[in-house]
Scaffold this motif. Structure first.
Motif, PDB file in Angstrom:
ATOM      1  N   GLY A  40       0.810  -1.210   0.000  1.00  0.00           N
ATOM      2  CA  GLY A  40       0.000   0.000   0.000  1.00  0.00           C
ATOM      3  C   GLY A  40       0.842   1.258   0.000  1.00  0.00           C
ATOM      4  N   VAL A  41       0.239   2.339   0.474  1.00  0.00           N
ATOM      5  CA  VAL A  41       0.894   3.650   0.471  1.00  0.00           C
ATOM      6  C   VAL A  41       1.841   3.735   1.660  1.00  0.00           C
ATOM      7  CG1 VAL A  41       0.531   6.145   0.595  1.00  0.00           C
ATOM      8  CG2 VAL A  41      -1.110   4.694  -0.644  1.00  0.00           C
ATOM      9  N   ILE A  42       3.079   4.149   1.400  1.00  0.00           N
ATOM     10  CA  ILE A  42       4.067   4.378   2.451  1.00  0.00           C
ATOM     11  C   ILE A  42       4.279   5.884   2.559  1.00  0.00           C
ATOM     12  CG2 ILE A  42       6.421   3.950   3.243  1.00  0.00           C
ATOM     13  CD1 ILE A  42       4.739   1.395   3.093  1.00  0.00           C
ATOM     14  N   VAL A  43       4.217   6.390   3.795  1.00  0.00           N
ATOM     15  CA  VAL A  43       4.392   7.820   4.057  1.00  0.00           C
ATOM     16  C   VAL A  43       5.795   8.053   4.611  1.00  0.00           C
ATOM     17  CG1 VAL A  43       3.542   9.812   5.363  1.00  0.00           C
ATOM     18  CG2 VAL A  43       1.935   8.063   4.561  1.00  0.00           C
ATOM     19  N   ILE A  44       6.462   9.052   4.090  1.00  0.00           N
ATOM     20  CA  ILE A  44       7.777   9.451   4.599  1.00  0.00           C
ATOM     21  C   ILE A  44       7.535  10.537   5.644  1.00  0.00           C
ATOM     22  CG2 ILE A  44      10.014  10.445   4.003  1.00  0.00           C
ATOM     23  CD1 ILE A  44       9.304   9.311   1.082  1.00  0.00           C
ATOM     24  N   ASP A  45       7.722  10.178   6.904  1.00  0.00           N
ATOM     25  CA  ASP A  45       7.433  11.098   7.999  1.00  0.00           C
ATOM     26  C   ASP A  45       8.588  12.032   8.303  1.00  0.00           C
ATOM     27  OD1 ASP A  45       4.813  10.065   8.534  1.00  0.00           O
ATOM     28  OD2 ASP A  45       5.767   8.316   9.422  1.00  0.00           O
ATOM     29  N   ALA A  46       9.808  11.557   8.162  1.00  0.00           N
ATOM     30  CA  ALA A  46      10.980  12.393   8.453  1.00  0.00           C
ATOM     31  C   ALA A  46      12.187  11.816   7.730  1.00  0.00           C
ATOM     32  CB  ALA A  46      11.245  12.444   9.956  1.00  0.00           C
TER      33      ALA A  46
ATOM     34  N   VAL B 146      24.592   8.928   4.895  1.00  0.00           N
ATOM     35  CA  VAL B 146      23.560   7.962   5.260  1.00  0.00           C
ATOM     36  C   VAL B 146      22.352   8.732   5.779  1.00  0.00           C
ATOM     37  CG1 VAL B 146      22.962   6.073   6.833  1.00  0.00           C
ATOM     38  CG2 VAL B 146      25.215   6.141   5.730  1.00  0.00           C
ATOM     39  N   PHE B 147      21.171   8.295   5.373  1.00  0.00           N
ATOM     40  CA  PHE B 147      19.924   8.948   5.774  1.00  0.00           C
ATOM     41  C   PHE B 147      19.073   7.984   6.593  1.00  0.00           C
ATOM     42  CE2 PHE B 147      21.418  11.093   2.026  1.00  0.00           C
ATOM     43  CZ  PHE B 147      21.184  12.437   2.292  1.00  0.00           C
ATOM     44  N   ARG B 148      18.510   8.519   7.658  1.00  0.00           N
ATOM     45  CA  ARG B 148      17.541   7.789   8.486  1.00  0.00           C
ATOM     46  C   ARG B 148      16.159   8.283   8.071  1.00  0.00           C
ATOM     47  NH1 ARG B 148      15.980   8.533  14.738  1.00  0.00           N
ATOM     48  NH2 ARG B 148      15.095   6.482  15.003  1.00  0.00           N
ATOM     49  N   ILE B 149      15.293   7.367   7.611  1.00  0.00           N
ATOM     50  CA  ILE B 149      13.992   7.733   7.060  1.00  0.00           C
ATOM     51  C   ILE B 149      12.913   7.115   7.940  1.00  0.00           C
ATOM     52  CG2 ILE B 149      12.530   7.640   5.005  1.00  0.00           C
ATOM     53  CD1 ILE B 149      15.295   6.937   3.518  1.00  0.00           C
ATOM     54  N   SER B 150      12.071   7.961   8.510  1.00  0.00           N
ATOM     55  CA  SER B 150      10.951   7.486   9.322  1.00  0.00           C
ATOM     56  C   SER B 150       9.753   7.229   8.416  1.00  0.00           C
ATOM     57  CB  SER B 150      10.576   8.516  10.389  1.00  0.00           C
ATOM     58  OG  SER B 150      11.655   8.722  11.265  1.00  0.00           O
ATOM     59  N   LEU B 151       9.137   6.055   8.576  1.00  0.00           N
ATOM     60  CA  LEU B 151       8.071   5.614   7.679  1.00  0.00           C
ATOM     61  C   LEU B 151       6.815   5.258   8.458  1.00  0.00           C
ATOM     62  CD1 LEU B 151      10.228   3.092   5.605  1.00  0.00           C
ATOM     63  CD2 LEU B 151       9.638   5.429   4.941  1.00  0.00           C
ATOM     64  N   SER B 152       5.672   5.408   7.805  1.00  0.00           N
ATOM     65  CA  SER B 152       4.406   4.913   8.346  1.00  0.00           C
ATOM     66  C   SER B 152       3.521   4.482   7.181  1.00  0.00           C
ATOM     67  CB  SER B 152       3.708   5.975   9.197  1.00  0.00           C
ATOM     68  OG  SER B 152       3.400   7.116   8.415  1.00  0.00           O
ATOM     69  N   HIS B 153       2.473   3.762   7.523  1.00  0.00           N
ATOM     70  CA  HIS B 153       1.568   3.246   6.495  1.00  0.00           C
ATOM     71  C   HIS B 153       0.469   4.266   6.234  1.00  0.00           C
ATOM     72  CE1 HIS B 153      -1.422   0.259   4.801  1.00  0.00           C
ATOM     73  NE2 HIS B 153      -0.356   0.110   4.047  1.00  0.00           N
ATOM     74  N   GLY B 154       0.231   4.560   4.969  1.00  0.00           N
ATOM     75  CA  GLY B 154      -0.768   5.550   4.596  1.00  0.00           C
ATOM     76  C   GLY B 154      -2.061   4.969   4.062  1.00  0.00           C
ATOM     77  N   GLY B 155      -2.226   3.645   4.165  1.00  0.00           N
ATOM     78  CA  GLY B 155      -3.453   3.024   3.700  1.00  0.00           C
ATOM     79  C   GLY B 155      -3.230   2.134   2.501  1.00  0.00           C
ATOM     80  N   PRO B 156      -4.299   1.531   2.014  1.00  0.00           N
ATOM     81  CA  PRO B 156      -4.171   0.608   0.881  1.00  0.00           C
ATOM     82  C   PRO B 156      -3.804   1.340  -0.400  1.00  0.00           C
ATOM     83  CG  PRO B 156      -6.474   0.950   1.433  1.00  0.00           C
ATOM     84  CD  PRO B 156      -5.683   1.647   2.492  1.00  0.00           C
ATOM     85  N   ASP B 157      -3.247   0.592  -1.322  1.00  0.00           N
ATOM     86  CA  ASP B 157      -2.922   1.117  -2.638  1.00  0.00           C
ATOM     87  C   ASP B 157      -4.226   1.495  -3.331  1.00  0.00           C
ATOM     88  OD1 ASP B 157      -2.252   1.424  -5.357  1.00  0.00           O
ATOM     89  OD2 ASP B 157      -0.629  -0.036  -5.199  1.00  0.00           O
ATOM     90  N   PRO B 158      -4.395   2.755  -3.746  1.00  0.00           N
ATOM     91  CA  PRO B 158      -5.653   3.150  -4.384  1.00  0.00           C
ATOM     92  C   PRO B 158      -5.928   2.405  -5.681  1.00  0.00           C
ATOM     93  CG  PRO B 158      -4.022   4.910  -4.561  1.00  0.00           C
ATOM     94  CD  PRO B 158      -3.450   3.872  -3.642  1.00  0.00           C
ATOM     95  N   ARG B 159      -4.896   1.827  -6.274  1.00  0.00           N
ATOM     96  CA  ARG B 159      -5.096   1.057  -7.500  1.00  0.00           C
ATOM     97  C   ARG B 159      -5.822  -0.257  -7.231  1.00  0.00           C
ATOM     98  NH1 ARG B 159       1.084   0.987  -9.327  1.00  0.00           N
ATOM     99  NH2 ARG B 159       1.111   0.144  -7.213  1.00  0.00           N
ATOM    100  N   ASP B 160      -5.779  -0.722  -5.959  1.00  0.00           N
ATOM    101  CA  ASP B 160      -6.409  -2.004  -5.645  1.00  0.00           C
ATOM    102  C   ASP B 160      -7.914  -1.970  -5.893  1.00  0.00           C
ATOM    103  OD1 ASP B 160      -3.951  -3.015  -4.993  1.00  0.00           O
ATOM    104  OD2 ASP B 160      -4.236  -2.867  -2.828  1.00  0.00           O
TER     105      ASP B 160
END
Length: 196
Positions: A38-44, A81-95
């Motif tokens: 699904g959708v992955i959100v880049i938080d930081a 090197v980058f530290r990337i904070s991630l969260s789930h943004g919901g299902p893939d709208p294409r589904d």
């Protein structure tokens, strides 16, 4: 950007970090991208010294040890090197689109027109319908094997299939691909009609 296991970990909430070595940052806070989960959100996004990665960070990135995180970093050793904070943004709208097999005559025509545009923009002629039929007849077949049967590079095929996925016509499996309900319905409808 993410393996299936990591993307699914983000969707479950088990994975909240990723570490990347890039010459320059490639993602920005607030951005999103689509993954198999699904959708992955880049938080930081934060540039860090890799020596500061902790065991807790490694676990949050889906790794067992800090050494595993460091070994996974690609790029030149002197790249940041980058530290990337991630969260789930919901299902893939294409589904939702892919699951819709109740096609109207207008839907059938619009899909055909979209495929015609993809064929016209490509460098290898009309490829869309042949690729859909190949996937229909070979669900779950590795991309490398599909590419070989078409006489194209694997990365070219994968890029092309992503374009079909964007139209809601295919789905990715753990290995290979399959037609979505929408893609199967479109091929069935075209089989009842004349023309390509």
């Amino acid at each position: 950007m993410l393996t299936r296991a990591v993307a699914e970990g983000v969707a479950r909430g088990d994975v909240t970090l990723a570490f990347r070595r890039w010459a320059t940052g490639r993602v920005s806070p607030g951005g999103t991208f689509l993954s198999v989960a699904g959708v992955i959100v880049i938080d930081a996004v934060e540039r860090i010294d890799p020596a500061t990665i902790t065991p807790g960070d490694a676990h949050a990135a889906g790794a067992r040890r800090v050494e595993d995180v460091l070994a996974s970093l690609r790029g030149a050793p002197d790249d940041p090197v980058f530290r990337i904070s991630l969260s789930h943004g919901g299902p893939d709208p294409r589904d939702a689109i892919a699951a819709d097999a109740a096609l109207t005559a207008d839907d059938i025509a619009r899909i055909g027109e979209a495929l015609d545009r993809l064929d016209a923009r490509g460098t290898r002629g009309a490829w869309t319908r042949g690729t859909l039929r190949l996937i229909e007849g070979n669900p779950g077949t590795r991309a490398a094997d599909l590419a070989k049967s078409l006489g194209v590079e694997k990365e070219t095929l994968k890029r092309d299939i992503r374009k079909l996925r964007a139209l809601g016509l295919t789905l990715s499996l753990d290995t290979g691909y399959t037609l979505s309900p929408r893609g199967a319905a479109w091929l069935r409808a075209r089989g009842r009609c004349s023309g390509p």
